[in-house]
Design a protein around this motif. Structure first.
Motif, PDB file in Angstrom:
ATOM      1  N   MET A 132       0.742  -1.388   0.032  1.00 13.76           N
ATOM      2  CA  MET A 132       0.091   0.019   0.045  1.00 13.76           C
ATOM      3  C   MET A 132       0.906   1.285   0.088  1.00 13.76           C
ATOM      4  O   MET A 132       1.648   1.298   0.910  1.00 13.76           O
ATOM      5  CB  MET A 132      -0.729   0.107   1.379  1.00 13.76           C
ATOM      6  CG  MET A 132      -2.044   1.099   1.221  1.00 13.76           C
ATOM      7  SD  MET A 132      -3.005   1.132   2.685  1.00 13.76           S
ATOM      8  CE  MET A 132      -3.682  -0.607   2.861  1.00 13.76           C
ATOM      9  N   ALA A 168       1.937   5.168   0.075  1.00 18.02           N
ATOM     10  CA  ALA A 168       1.760   6.405   1.098  1.00 18.02           C
ATOM     11  C   ALA A 168       0.409   7.230   0.626  1.00 18.02           C
ATOM     12  O   ALA A 168      -0.529   7.826   1.440  1.00 18.02           O
ATOM     13  CB  ALA A 168       3.094   7.289   1.374  1.00 18.02           C
ATOM     14  N   GLU A 194      -2.276   5.911  -0.868  1.00 16.33           N
ATOM     15  CA  GLU A 194      -3.388   5.187  -0.377  1.00 16.33           C
ATOM     16  C   GLU A 194      -3.711   5.315   0.913  1.00 16.33           C
ATOM     17  O   GLU A 194      -4.651   5.456   1.513  1.00 16.33           O
ATOM     18  CB  GLU A 194      -3.229   3.580  -1.011  1.00 16.33           C
ATOM     19  CG  GLU A 194      -3.295   3.467  -2.189  1.00 16.33           C
ATOM     20  CD  GLU A 194      -3.023   2.121  -2.808  1.00 16.33           C
ATOM     21  OE1 GLU A 194      -2.345   1.300  -2.145  1.00 16.33           O
ATOM     22  OE2 GLU A 194      -3.553   1.521  -3.924  1.00 16.33           O
ATOM     23  N   GLN A 195      -2.732   5.237   1.669  1.00 11.42           N
ATOM     24  CA  GLN A 195      -2.699   5.463   3.233  1.00 11.42           C
ATOM     25  C   GLN A 195      -3.449   6.851   3.523  1.00 11.42           C
ATOM     26  O   GLN A 195      -4.002   6.824   4.295  1.00 11.42           O
ATOM     27  CB  GLN A 195      -1.166   5.146   3.781  1.00 11.42           C
ATOM     28  CG  GLN A 195      -0.788   3.784   3.968  1.00 11.42           C
ATOM     29  CD  GLN A 195       0.430   3.712   4.459  1.00 11.42           C
ATOM     30  OE1 GLN A 195       1.080   4.540   4.741  1.00 11.42           O
ATOM     31  NE2 GLN A 195       1.008   2.794   4.625  1.00 11.42           N
ATOM     32  N   ILE A 207      -7.146   6.986   2.812  1.00 12.77           N
ATOM     33  CA  ILE A 207      -7.865   6.118   3.924  1.00 12.77           C
ATOM     34  C   ILE A 207      -7.951   6.751   5.304  1.00 12.77           C
ATOM     35  O   ILE A 207      -8.823   6.796   5.843  1.00 12.77           O
ATOM     36  CB  ILE A 207      -7.058   4.611   4.002  1.00 12.77           C
ATOM     37  CG1 ILE A 207      -7.198   3.523   2.896  1.00 12.77           C
ATOM     38  CG2 ILE A 207      -7.579   4.010   5.364  1.00 12.77           C
ATOM     39  CD1 ILE A 207      -6.457   2.647   2.917  1.00 12.77           C
ATOM     40  N   VAL A 208      -6.835   7.359   5.540  1.00 13.38           N
ATOM     41  CA  VAL A 208      -6.970   8.185   6.776  1.00 13.38           C
ATOM     42  C   VAL A 208      -7.772   9.440   6.577  1.00 13.38           C
ATOM     43  O   VAL A 208      -8.580   9.599   7.643  1.00 13.38           O
ATOM     44  CB  VAL A 208      -5.609   8.795   7.089  1.00 13.38           C
ATOM     45  CG1 VAL A 208      -5.669   9.693   8.299  1.00 13.38           C
ATOM     46  CG2 VAL A 208      -4.798   7.742   7.731  1.00 13.38           C
TER      47      VAL A 208
END
Length: 55
Positions: A1, A3, A5-6, A9-10
Motif C-alpha cells: 500500500m 503512502a 493510498e494510506q 484512507i486516513v
C-alpha cells in the motif's frame, strides 16, 4: 500500500468519524434547546399563576 493510498484512507476515516460525531453533537444540541424551551415555558406559566393569585 502506497503512502498516497494510506493518506486517502486516513482522510476517509476522519470524514466518517467527523460525520458521526457531528450527528451526535447535533442531537445533543437539539435536546438541550428543547429542554431550555420547556423550562422557559414552565417558568412563564409559574409566573402567570403567581400573578393571578396576587390579583
Amino acid at each position: 500500500m502506497s503512502a498516497s493510498e494510506q493518506f486517502w484512507i486516513v482522510v476517509f476515516l476522519a470524514i466518517v468519524i467527523g460525520v458521526i460525531c457531528g450527528h451526535f453533537i447535533d442531537r445533543r444540541r437539539k435536546r438541550s434547546v428543547e429542554e431550555f424551551e420547556r423550562k422557559r415555558r414552565e417558568r412563564k406559566e409559574e409566573v402567570e399563576r403567581a400573578a393571578r393569585k396576587s390579583l
